[in-house]
Design a protein around this motif. Structure first.
Motif, PDB file in Angstrom:
ATOM      1  N   VAL A   1      11.237 -20.285 -10.355  1.00  0.00           N
ATOM      2  CA  VAL A   1      10.119 -19.737  -9.587  1.00  0.00           C
ATOM      3  C   VAL A   1       8.904 -19.592 -10.502  1.00  0.00           C
ATOM      4  O   VAL A   1       8.986 -18.960 -11.540  1.00  0.00           O
ATOM      5  N   LYS A   2       7.799 -20.203 -10.118  1.00  0.00           N
ATOM      6  CA  LYS A   2       6.614 -20.145 -10.975  1.00  0.00           C
ATOM      7  C   LYS A   2       5.449 -19.409 -10.337  1.00  0.00           C
ATOM      8  O   LYS A   2       4.609 -18.848 -11.016  1.00  0.00           O
ATOM      9  N   GLN A   3       5.376 -19.418  -9.004  1.00  0.00           N
ATOM     10  CA  GLN A   3       4.238 -18.780  -8.339  1.00  0.00           C
ATOM     11  C   GLN A   3       4.504 -17.304  -8.116  1.00  0.00           C
ATOM     12  O   GLN A   3       5.099 -16.913  -7.116  1.00  0.00           O
ATOM     13  N   ILE A   4       4.052 -16.478  -9.060  1.00  0.00           N
ATOM     14  CA  ILE A   4       4.279 -15.043  -8.942  1.00  0.00           C
ATOM     15  C   ILE A   4       2.951 -14.314  -9.070  1.00  0.00           C
ATOM     16  O   ILE A   4       2.210 -14.542 -10.024  1.00  0.00           O
ATOM     17  N   THR A   5       2.642 -13.447  -8.131  1.00  0.00           N
ATOM     18  CA  THR A   5       1.486 -12.560  -8.252  1.00  0.00           C
ATOM     19  C   THR A   5       2.032 -11.143  -8.404  1.00  0.00           C
ATOM     20  O   THR A   5       2.750 -10.674  -7.531  1.00  0.00           O
ATOM     21  N   ALA A   6       1.729 -10.508  -9.528  1.00  0.00           N
ATOM     22  CA  ALA A   6       2.217  -9.144  -9.750  1.00  0.00           C
ATOM     23  C   ALA A   6       1.084  -8.158  -9.464  1.00  0.00           C
ATOM     24  O   ALA A   6      -0.040  -8.350  -9.928  1.00  0.00           O
ATOM     25  N   ILE A   7       1.398  -7.138  -8.659  1.00  0.00           N
ATOM     26  CA  ILE A   7       0.368  -6.160  -8.253  1.00  0.00           C
ATOM     27  C   ILE A   7       0.885  -4.734  -8.455  1.00  0.00           C
ATOM     28  O   ILE A   7       1.928  -4.374  -7.911  1.00  0.00           O
ATOM     29  N   PRO A   8       0.160  -3.915  -9.227  1.00  0.00           N
ATOM     30  CA  PRO A   8       0.529  -2.498  -9.322  1.00  0.00           C
ATOM     31  C   PRO A   8       0.026  -1.792  -8.066  1.00  0.00           C
ATOM     32  O   PRO A   8      -1.109  -2.022  -7.657  1.00  0.00           O
ATOM     33  N   MET A   9       0.856  -0.990  -7.440  1.00  0.00           N
ATOM     34  CA  MET A   9       0.376  -0.355  -6.205  1.00  0.00           C
ATOM     35  C   MET A   9       1.044   0.984  -5.917  1.00  0.00           C
ATOM     36  O   MET A   9       2.098   1.306  -6.459  1.00  0.00           O
ATOM     37  N   SER A  10       0.370   1.738  -5.057  1.00  0.00           N
ATOM     38  CA  SER A  10       1.000   2.912  -4.470  1.00  0.00           C
ATOM     39  C   SER A  10       0.908   2.738  -2.961  1.00  0.00           C
ATOM     40  O   SER A  10      -0.168   2.863  -2.380  1.00  0.00           O
ATOM     41  N   ALA A  11       2.040   2.407  -2.355  1.00  0.00           N
ATOM     42  CA  ALA A  11       2.052   2.198  -0.899  1.00  0.00           C
ATOM     43  C   ALA A  11       1.744   3.507  -0.186  1.00  0.00           C
ATOM     44  O   ALA A  11       1.045   3.543   0.818  1.00  0.00           O
ATOM     45  N   LEU A  12       2.251   4.602  -0.750  1.00  0.00           N
ATOM     46  CA  LEU A  12       2.051   5.908  -0.136  1.00  0.00           C
ATOM     47  C   LEU A  12       0.565   6.248  -0.064  1.00  0.00           C
ATOM     48  O   LEU A  12       0.063   6.710   0.950  1.00  0.00           O
ATOM     49  N   LYS A  13      -0.144   5.993  -1.168  1.00  0.00           N
ATOM     50  CA  LYS A  13      -1.571   6.314  -1.198  1.00  0.00           C
ATOM     51  C   LYS A  13      -2.446   5.168  -0.717  1.00  0.00           C
ATOM     52  O   LYS A  13      -3.655   5.317  -0.600  1.00  0.00           O
ATOM     53  N   GLY A  14      -1.826   4.020  -0.501  1.00  0.00           N
ATOM     54  CA  GLY A  14      -2.601   2.888   0.002  1.00  0.00           C
ATOM     55  C   GLY A  14      -3.444   2.209  -1.055  1.00  0.00           C
ATOM     56  O   GLY A  14      -4.498   1.653  -0.753  1.00  0.00           O
ATOM     57  N   GLU A  15      -2.976   2.247  -2.306  1.00  0.00           N
ATOM     58  CA  GLU A  15      -3.751   1.622  -3.378  1.00  0.00           C
ATOM     59  C   GLU A  15      -3.245   0.215  -3.656  1.00  0.00           C
ATOM     60  O   GLU A  15      -2.066   0.006  -3.914  1.00  0.00           O
ATOM     61  N   ASN A  16      -4.170  -0.748  -3.586  1.00  0.00           N
ATOM     62  CA  ASN A  16      -3.869  -2.173  -3.781  1.00  0.00           C
ATOM     63  C   ASN A  16      -2.944  -2.748  -2.709  1.00  0.00           C
ATOM     64  O   ASN A  16      -2.268  -3.746  -2.943  1.00  0.00           O
ATOM     65  N   VAL A  17      -2.906  -2.121  -1.551  1.00  0.00           N
ATOM     66  CA  VAL A  17      -2.181  -2.709  -0.427  1.00  0.00           C
ATOM     67  C   VAL A  17      -3.216  -3.442   0.425  1.00  0.00           C
ATOM     68  O   VAL A  17      -3.365  -4.659   0.310  1.00  0.00           O
ATOM     69  N   VAL A  18      -3.957  -2.700   1.242  1.00  0.00           N
ATOM     70  CA  VAL A  18      -5.063  -3.307   1.979  1.00  0.00           C
ATOM     71  C   VAL A  18      -6.378  -3.021   1.239  1.00  0.00           C
ATOM     72  O   VAL A  18      -7.217  -3.886   1.059  1.00  0.00           O
TER      73      VAL A  18
END
Lengths: 317, 495
Positions: free
Chosen positions: B198-215
């Motif tokens: 697998v080569k296509q990886i986008t890594a994202i730090p997020m907080s789903a609870l606070k809605g950071e870097n989700v939408v």
């Protein structure tokens, strides 16, 4: 009457219609695939036809799937006797115009015992006139597959339902033991008496339905469009007061207003919304900014949490 | 506690005006994605957040949630998990037990999410969700890092043909937005992903609870991260298409509304077709030409992968449900022996020597399964296996009574996929992916002499229509060319 839809009709269908966008095209292709697969794999399919917008789309897709042949199965309308008059008139017109076979079923027990939404309450009424009635009609026709227009975005328990939804001989759905469904390879193997409900619109959303109706110019019941109509307020809903059987309760006042319906069912249980949407453009625009879901206007879904799952387990669509 | 996401939302309104939005969404078909991760990684919260922030959840649904739970999280938002766990048993147990499908859209695109359970015993449901997905979102708890279950899910997703991954490092707020911790997790995962190819990886730090870097972006809390949000990544992901491979039409049904019309109905599973194309009907090997592509709307001059069509051929040939109409110059493999990888889906084990039903496309036939090996998801190593229990991933030999028709799954995710049905229970017991054809004739092929013939096209068609030819089709290479080019090639050989 010829069984083959003629070339002239094809030309007429094609007139001035821009091609579908890739999103709707993908949904249409998937639905047609499901229609053909079920028609080929099952001996006695039937299509549940409720006259609403989803049924209208479903019917349109069935006609497309089997063109230039006829729709190779009958339509089944489980009538409660309490539908809007405009719905019945629309239904009869469509059946005639598209040369369809329609089977109408009304639960004879309910009719004999005079089960009404006013006297028996919405839960019991729905159980007898819809769920029990549907089971009767499916048994009578010995149908081994029934198409329905349910969408997964409608309600939480529907989100988990398969496209081929397996039913036991007594029409029960067991959500804990559903057959896995991978790719678009559907398992249609059943024993005598068992059946599947097939849902070609599973992946459609409410907006998709409206945009498709618009793109394909599909006829729908006029009740979806805003118009001045008589109504009474009851249990926080606007109930249409047109049918002579609709008696006012103490304190209720017959009013008039510009209203329309987002979903259509039995008139005593279906709430209207205030709206000025008189065109499909208006309806779509209204929907994009809507803050409540479409089933909000359905009394039977609000009786209790998980009420749809319960009804489905018992054989409701 | 203040809500940075809400502040961001006000500063950066994402919604386009309604008319523009309705027009813009539909430039592509919906992206199908699967979310997976361990229990408690916050998967339901993430999807709830996606639905909430893209306004796919309506007020009455939220009100039902409030009523059911009587509680909110500390942001005053509904308990998103309840929104997703639609079955009563799930609400009672507080876990997700089945695949649920969710729908949301942004101003750019619409999305179908297969929400799959994290518990190990529901791995089969993950395989189900992954079968149709274009992309997988792997959720990791930033405090816990990559777990065995993360590796397991990545492996299954990769086996099911998913090539695009998002590594969602969730609960980053609970590490005080620790950048080093994020990078460490990303490094660990990339190292593991290499072993899967697998080569296509986008890594994202997020907080789903606070809605950071989700939408909405989480720049306020994580100025060190300048990559895309989850939704931005999803908007740019590619959908799979089988359009560049050979033409394939698995025939679903024959339409004969009257004496004057005979059409073959199905969904194009690969490549494209246009009137005039020469096609072969498999398994018979008969050859014909396409005269018309019929649809309800108009007679079309071409159809591509994904289109549901009715094909009319120029001659009377015997075609029935389960046959495949394919490009004459790019044919699938036919034969009685194939190799495949399967995922076992039911408590009843996949037993050697048992005859199952195999369904692929519209074709259903009897097959004998011989398990060869099983993947150990802990070590990613293949060990020998005689039978495959629930959730096992195994390599198997398939032996058919009659000719089977496949592409490899790698080449075509439709004509290379199948399900196994237990004839005793009628249940779907495995999902499978073809890896190759087994040479069933053994010794006959040891002589690797070849003969090149240059024939007029009409004569070649007659030969190809013979039964003998059809039975050995897999051993033959065919190219169409001009008289001059054929002479050149043969001339080269003479030198």
């Amino acid at each position: 009457m010829s069984d083959i839809r003629n070339e002239a009709e094809a030309k007429q269908n094609a007139t001035h219609k821009p091609p579908l966008d890739p999103h709707l095209k993908a949904l249409e292709n998937e639905a047609i695939h499901i229609f053909r697969e079920v028609a080929a794999e099952f001996e006695r399919p039937v299509m549940l036809y409720s006259i609403g917008k989803d049924s209208s789309v479903l019917l349109h897709l069935a006609r497309k799937a089997f063109y230039p042949g006829r729709v190779p199965f009958p339509l089944l309308h489980v009538n409660t006797g309490w539908k809007f008059a405009e719905m019945i008139a629309f239904r009869d017109n469509i059946v005639k115009e598209y040369d369809l076979d329609l089977i109408e079923h009304i639960n004879p027990r309910g009719a004999a015992e005079n089960v009404t939404p006013f006297t028996h309450g919405s839960a019991l009424y729905t159980d007898i006139m819809k769920t029990e009635s549907l089971r009767q009609a499916l048994d009578a026709g010995k149908y081994d597959a029934a198409f329905g227009g349910a969408r997964r975005d409608e309600e939480a328990s529907r989100a988990k339902e398969r496209i081929y939804s397996f039913r036991t001989p007594d029409h029960r759905w067991d959500p804990r033991n559903q057959r896995p469904e991978l790719w678009n390879v559907y398992n249609g193997m059943i024993r005598q008496g068992e059946s599947v409900r097939a849902f070609p619109l599973s992946n459609w959303t409410e907006v998709d339905i409206w945009r498709y109706i618009q793109a394909e110019d599909i006829p729908i019941v006029p009740l979806y469009f805003a118009k001045k109509r008589p109504y009474v307020e009851r249990d926080g809903m606007m109930i249409m007061a047109e049918d002579p059987r609709m008696e006012l309760l103490p304190g209720e006042v017959r009013q008039e207003g510009v209203i329309r319906f987002r979903t259509l069912g039995c008139f005593p249980l279906t709430g209207a919304i205030r709206s000025n949407a008189t065109t499909l453009d208006d309806i779509i625009a209204e929907l994009e900014t809507a803050t409540v879901s479409e089933r909000q206007g359905r009394a039977i879904d609000r009786d209790q949490s998980g009420s749809m799952e319960k009804k489905k387990r018992e054989g409701y669509f | 506690m203040t809500v940075s996401a809400t502040a961001t939302a006000e500063a950066l309104p994402l919604e386009a005006p309604v008319a523009e939005q309705a027009r813009a969404i539909r430039d592509s078909r919906p992206l199908r994605l699967i979310t997976c991760g361990s229990v408690d990684d916050g998967k339901s919260t993430l999807i709830g957040r996606l639905l909430w922030d893209t306004k796919a959840v309506k007020e009455d649904q939220a009100a039902t949630l409030h009523r059911d739970s009587g509680k909110q999280n500390d942001l005053g938002l509904p308990d998103f998990a309840l929104l997703l766990d639609g079955l009563q048993a799930e609400r009672e147990q507080g876990i997700t037990i089945d695949v649920a499908y969710r729908y949301f859209s942004t101003d750019r695109r619409s999305f179908i999410v297969a929400d799959t359970p994290g518990h190990e015993q529901y791995t089969r449901n993950m395989a189900t969700g992954a079968s149709t997905a274009d992309l997988a979102v792997l959720l990791v708890d930033a405090r816990a890092g990559i777990l065995e279950q993360t590796r397991r899910h990545a492996t299954i997703a990769s086996l099911m043909g998913i090539r695009q991954f998002v590594l969602a490092v969730n609960k980053i707020d609970l590490t005080n937005y620790d950048r080093a911790r994020f990078l460490e997790i990303v490094h660990d995962f990339k190292e593991f992903a290499l072993t899967l190819g697998v080569k296509q990886i986008t890594a994202i730090p997020m907080s789903a609870l606070k809605g950071e870097n989700v939408v909405y972006d989480g720049r306020a809390a994580m100025p060190w991260y300048d990559g895309p949000t989850l939704v931005e990544t999803l908007e740019k992901a590619t959908t799979r298409s089988n359009q560049t491979v050979g033409f394939r039409l698995p025939v679903q049904r024959v339409s004969r509304p009257g004496e004057s019309f005979r059409g073959y109905q199905g969904t194009v599973a690969g490549g494209s077709v246009k009137p005039g194309d020469s096609v072969v009907i498999l398994p018979s090997g008969m050859v014909a030409n396409v005269t018309k592509i019929v649809t309800f709307d108009l007679v079309r001059n071409a159809a591509v992968a994904g289109d549901a069509i009715t094909l009319v051929l120029d001659r009377q040939v015997d075609v029935s449900r389960g046959d495949m109409i394919v490009a004459i110059d790019s044919q699938p493999m036919t034969g009685r022996g194939f190799d495949a990888q399967i995922v076992a889906l039911q408590p009843d084990r996949i037993e050697p020597g048992k005859r199952y039903w195999l369904k692929s496309g519209s074709r259903r036939q009897r097959v004998l399964i011989e398990p060869v090996s099983q993947l150990d998801l802990k070590t990613s190593k293949w060990g020998t296996a005689e039978r495959l229990g629930m959730n096992a991933i195994g390599k198997v030999h398939l032996t058919f009574d009659e000719q089977a028709i496949f592409d490899t799954y790698e080449q075509n995710r439709t004509t290379g996929a199948f399900i196994l049905i237990d004839p005793d229970t009628n249940n779907t017991v495995a999902g499978g992916m073809i890896t190759g054809r087994r040479s069933e004739l053994g010794g006959i092929h040891k002589d690797d002499q070849r003969v090149l013939l240059s024939l007029p096209a009409d004569l070649a068609e007659k030969i190809m229509a013979s039964e003998l030819f059809a039975s050995r089709r897999q051993d033959v290479d065919i190219r169409h060319t001009t008289v001059g080019r054929a002479a050149e090639i043969l001339g080269d050989l003479d030198e």
